[in-house]
Design a protein around this motif. Sequence first.
Motif, PDB file in Angstrom:
ATOM      1  N   SER A 242      12.857   7.521  -7.810  1.00 14.75           N
ATOM      2  CA  SER A 242      11.815   7.173  -8.757  1.00 14.75           C
ATOM      3  C   SER A 242      10.520   6.909  -7.897  1.00 14.75           C
ATOM      4  O   SER A 242      10.630   6.613  -6.752  1.00 14.75           O
ATOM      5  CB  SER A 242      11.993   6.330  -9.783  1.00 14.75           C
ATOM      6  OG  SER A 242      11.817   4.778  -9.111  1.00 14.75           O
ATOM      7  N   SER A 243       9.285   7.369  -8.516  1.00 11.21           N
ATOM      8  CA  SER A 243       8.164   6.842  -7.647  1.00 11.21           C
ATOM      9  C   SER A 243       7.924   5.285  -8.087  1.00 11.21           C
ATOM     10  O   SER A 243       8.774   4.778  -9.005  1.00 11.21           O
ATOM     11  CB  SER A 243       7.092   7.598  -8.518  1.00 11.21           C
ATOM     12  OG  SER A 243       7.002   7.288  -9.860  1.00 11.21           O
ATOM     13  N   LEU A 244       7.146   4.686  -7.728  1.00 10.94           N
ATOM     14  CA  LEU A 244       7.055   3.221  -7.789  1.00 10.94           C
ATOM     15  C   LEU A 244       6.839   2.864  -9.347  1.00 10.94           C
ATOM     16  O   LEU A 244       7.474   2.104  -9.900  1.00 10.94           O
ATOM     17  CB  LEU A 244       5.700   2.653  -6.901  1.00 10.94           C
ATOM     18  CG  LEU A 244       5.461   1.209  -7.093  1.00 10.94           C
ATOM     19  CD1 LEU A 244       6.471   0.335  -6.728  1.00 10.94           C
ATOM     20  CD2 LEU A 244       4.029   0.829  -6.565  1.00 10.94           C
ATOM     21  N   LYS A 245       5.999   3.812  -9.850  1.00  7.44           N
ATOM     22  CA  LYS A 245       5.727   3.480 -11.284  1.00  7.44           C
ATOM     23  C   LYS A 245       6.930   3.738 -12.296  1.00  7.44           C
ATOM     24  O   LYS A 245       6.957   3.645 -13.330  1.00  7.44           O
ATOM     25  CB  LYS A 245       4.368   4.336 -11.870  1.00  7.44           C
ATOM     26  CG  LYS A 245       3.175   3.396 -11.943  1.00  7.44           C
ATOM     27  CD  LYS A 245       2.180   4.483 -12.193  1.00  7.44           C
ATOM     28  CE  LYS A 245       1.630   4.421 -13.576  1.00  7.44           C
ATOM     29  NZ  LYS A 245       0.557   5.054 -13.833  1.00  7.44           N
ATOM     30  N   LEU A 258      18.965   6.119  -6.202  1.00 10.72           N
ATOM     31  CA  LEU A 258      18.812   5.792  -4.977  1.00 10.72           C
ATOM     32  C   LEU A 258      17.569   4.741  -4.496  1.00 10.72           C
ATOM     33  O   LEU A 258      16.950   4.707  -3.606  1.00 10.72           O
ATOM     34  CB  LEU A 258      18.071   7.252  -4.187  1.00 10.72           C
ATOM     35  CG  LEU A 258      19.548   8.058  -3.818  1.00 10.72           C
ATOM     36  CD1 LEU A 258      19.102   9.607  -3.730  1.00 10.72           C
ATOM     37  CD2 LEU A 258      19.926   7.776  -2.395  1.00 10.72           C
ATOM     38  N   GLY A 259      17.011   4.168  -5.663  1.00 12.46           N
ATOM     39  CA  GLY A 259      15.906   3.301  -5.517  1.00 12.46           C
ATOM     40  C   GLY A 259      14.605   4.126  -5.487  1.00 12.46           C
ATOM     41  O   GLY A 259      14.697   5.273  -5.994  1.00 12.46           O
ATOM     42  N   SER A 260      13.655   3.492  -5.040  1.00 14.16           N
ATOM     43  CA  SER A 260      12.520   4.292  -5.259  1.00 14.16           C
ATOM     44  C   SER A 260      11.928   4.843  -4.097  1.00 14.16           C
ATOM     45  O   SER A 260      12.404   4.651  -2.558  1.00 14.16           O
ATOM     46  CB  SER A 260      11.339   3.388  -5.707  1.00 14.16           C
ATOM     47  OG  SER A 260      10.797   2.507  -5.081  1.00 14.16           O
ATOM     48  N   LEU A 261      11.235   6.066  -4.253  1.00 14.28           N
ATOM     49  CA  LEU A 261      10.809   6.845  -2.998  1.00 14.28           C
ATOM     50  C   LEU A 261       9.390   6.228  -2.958  1.00 14.28           C
ATOM     51  O   LEU A 261       8.349   6.283  -3.537  1.00 14.28           O
ATOM     52  CB  LEU A 261      10.737   8.320  -3.424  1.00 14.28           C
ATOM     53  CG  LEU A 261      10.292   9.303  -2.630  1.00 14.28           C
ATOM     54  CD1 LEU A 261      11.287   9.681  -1.510  1.00 14.28           C
ATOM     55  CD2 LEU A 261      10.211  10.876  -3.262  1.00 14.28           C
ATOM     56  N   GLY A 262       8.843   6.180  -1.477  1.00 12.21           N
ATOM     57  CA  GLY A 262       7.439   6.026  -1.041  1.00 12.21           C
ATOM     58  C   GLY A 262       7.388   5.048   0.065  1.00 12.21           C
ATOM     59  O   GLY A 262       8.388   4.374   0.550  1.00 12.21           O
ATOM     60  N   ALA A 269      16.042   6.851  -0.178  1.00 10.68           N
ATOM     61  CA  ALA A 269      15.750   7.925  -1.061  1.00 10.68           C
ATOM     62  C   ALA A 269      14.946   9.038  -0.218  1.00 10.68           C
ATOM     63  O   ALA A 269      15.431  10.253  -0.188  1.00 10.68           O
ATOM     64  CB  ALA A 269      14.576   7.719  -2.024  1.00 10.68           C
ATOM     65  N   LEU A 270      14.112   8.633   0.930  1.00  6.11           N
ATOM     66  CA  LEU A 270      13.377   9.582   1.837  1.00  6.11           C
ATOM     67  C   LEU A 270      14.593  10.504   2.425  1.00  6.11           C
ATOM     68  O   LEU A 270      14.375  11.491   2.521  1.00  6.11           O
ATOM     69  CB  LEU A 270      12.302   8.874   2.702  1.00  6.11           C
ATOM     70  CG  LEU A 270      11.902   9.838   3.781  1.00  6.11           C
ATOM     71  CD1 LEU A 270      10.925  10.718   3.120  1.00  6.11           C
ATOM     72  CD2 LEU A 270      11.017   8.902   4.481  1.00  6.11           C
ATOM     73  N   THR A 291       4.014   8.019  -2.796  1.00  4.12           N
ATOM     74  CA  THR A 291       5.280   8.639  -2.974  1.00  4.12           C
ATOM     75  C   THR A 291       5.431  10.012  -2.151  1.00  4.12           C
ATOM     76  O   THR A 291       6.530  10.154  -1.798  1.00  4.12           O
ATOM     77  CB  THR A 291       5.255   9.317  -4.553  1.00  4.12           C
ATOM     78  OG1 THR A 291       4.843   8.314  -5.431  1.00  4.12           O
ATOM     79  CG2 THR A 291       6.702   9.709  -5.177  1.00  4.12           C
ATOM     80  N   SER A 292       4.331  10.563  -1.755  1.00  4.43           N
ATOM     81  CA  SER A 292       4.506  11.765  -0.743  1.00  4.43           C
ATOM     82  C   SER A 292       4.419  11.630   0.572  1.00  4.43           C
ATOM     83  O   SER A 292       4.219  12.392   1.570  1.00  4.43           O
ATOM     84  CB  SER A 292       3.266  12.807  -1.273  1.00  4.43           C
ATOM     85  OG  SER A 292       2.189  12.070  -1.042  1.00  4.43           O
ATOM     86  N   TYR A 293       4.528  10.167   0.942  1.00  6.20           N
ATOM     87  CA  TYR A 293       4.562   9.689   2.664  1.00  6.20           C
ATOM     88  C   TYR A 293       3.036  10.284   3.114  1.00  6.20           C
ATOM     89  O   TYR A 293       3.032  11.012   3.773  1.00  6.20           O
ATOM     90  CB  TYR A 293       5.695  10.082   2.949  1.00  6.20           C
ATOM     91  CG  TYR A 293       6.822   9.158   2.751  1.00  6.20           C
ATOM     92  CD1 TYR A 293       7.282   8.107   3.355  1.00  6.20           C
ATOM     93  CD2 TYR A 293       7.562   9.508   1.275  1.00  6.20           C
ATOM     94  CE1 TYR A 293       8.198   7.401   3.070  1.00  6.20           C
ATOM     95  CE2 TYR A 293       8.620   8.592   0.925  1.00  6.20           C
ATOM     96  CZ  TYR A 293       8.894   7.585   1.869  1.00  6.20           C
ATOM     97  OH  TYR A 293       9.761   6.826   1.374  1.00  6.20           O
TER      98      TYR A 293
END
Length: 560
Positions: A242-245, A258-262, A269-270, A291-293
Amino acid sequence: MSMQVSELLVRFLERLGVRCLFGIPGSHILPVYDALYDSPIRTVLAKHEQAAAFMACGQALHTGGVGACITTAGPGATNLVTGIANAYADSLPVIAITGEAPTYMFGKGGLQESSGEGGSVDQVALFAGITRYHKLIERTDYLASVLGQAAKCLTGDPPGPVVLSIPFNLQKETVDADLLDRIGFGRRPGAPLVADHHVEQTLRLIGQSRRPLIVAGHGCLRAGGAPSLQRLSSRLNIPVTSSLKGKGAIDERSALSLGSLGVTSGGHALRYLEREADLVMVLGASFNERTSYVWDRSLLAGKKILQVDNDPQQLEKVYRADLAIQADLGAYLKALEAAVEQRQIAAKEPVDIAGFVADLQARMDGAGETIFSPRFDHVKGLYRWLEQRFPDGLVMFDDNIVFAQSFFRVSARDRFYPNTGISSLGQAAPAAIGARFAPDYDAARPVFAMIGDGGFHMCAMELMTAVNYRLPLNVVLFNNDTMGLIRKNQHQHYRDRFIDCDFVNPDYAALARAFGIRHARIDAGRDLDEALGDLDWVRGVNLIEVRVDRDAYPNYSSRR
Ligand SMILES: Cc1ncc(C[n+]2csc(CCOP(=O)(O)OP(=O)(O)O)c2C)c(N)n1
Ligand SMILES: [Mg+2]
């Protein structure tokens, strides 16, 4: 029947479903306060108007209804700016009512005048860029259309903040009470139907993919799509990040999470996205900087991309999609779920996310790539302790973000509200207060505000608002005697030339005593049952101070 404008405004708020009004009075808004005296709307006296706006945001976020705040003219209104900007950035239905000097003083230097006349502060210009709708109401003949537009913006899709500024003399004029009957107070229209071909195209992409991955954003939560998402993920064996939000869009303690991405997350997740995924299904996530690194072009290279969002502005904002669909996420996920069942769509091969994460973690630990050194173990331990202590769910507002994003696994029963919006420090405690004031708040669920010491200094007095109303609140304060994020950046990018990050903290045990609230302190190695065991989490006001090493930096970079 005629009615004073001040009273009509209060009836308007009641019809909008407003249950609490956060603010601070001043003489320019007293007619409205006087009308509130007889209203079922509960007024809450904040310590600062910025916090009142954050409280309104917190209540709107948690209830999905309209949050409301009220201030006097001039400084009362200008103090709202950051909170209203937060509502704007987060598309929250928040209404602010502000007073204004009487119109007959306009241009003549009236006390706190902000009409923009005669060189006075121009409130209309001030709020223009941070509201969906703002009006300095100078006459009553168009009041019905002003209130109608305000209602529309508050309940629109996406919604947004509204500021109505009403000169003192206008508040005392009388209007026809039937005026409110001319306004449509309807909630959002029902979710639009989802086109069959969009479901078909989605199924085709999933069918062609070996390892799909769902990136869930806040859009899933907002549209009530989380239960469908959870079922689809396990029915088809599709892992979810997920995104943080979007944290909590699926239960983060479940096997396919996978927990959150970012940028500020643990990186699992990345790596899964980079190494395994061939189809990325972006559902209600906007792919912002985090989220998009930092808009890493290689992130999605060579992968198929499906993006679904109710807001067309978010579609392909950053990455081109093979399939971009504008749809309500709740309706889309339901339609997809039904089609998957009806057609007996085959599940993907099972994926061992726990194994993937454990292997990766071991390798990252070995290579020193882990974001958090063991110096943060007690912080991680606190989040795990909270997970176990509150299996039936808690509500968490988070200023800090970095810790919770990696350490807190949001369950389906929790509600997690990170500091997004305009990322303003000092919002978590007032926002938590706002949510906790909601009349139908589930009293068995404790509310938390997670906040750094720098952020705490910006809103500390609002703890007395909680005390004042005997409102339960748990504030977790990360005490590192510094603006840690700034210090980290000055360490990483400015050769340890530390400037204006460190400061002296008060004695928090003494501060808690002075506020009449409980204090607990967690140092590295401290037994958490012993430190926290006897706090009353659902009835008390608690300040939980967590000592963090000033020189321990999370190992990530936002490149500036
Ligand atoms: C209102 C506001 N001012 C400044 C910033 C910039 N800023 C981001 S993080 C940060 C430091 C936060 O310090 P603290 O709250 O102590 O948290 P820590 O990083 O130490 O955990 C600052 C000043 C901001 N986000 N909001
Ligand atoms: Mg700090």
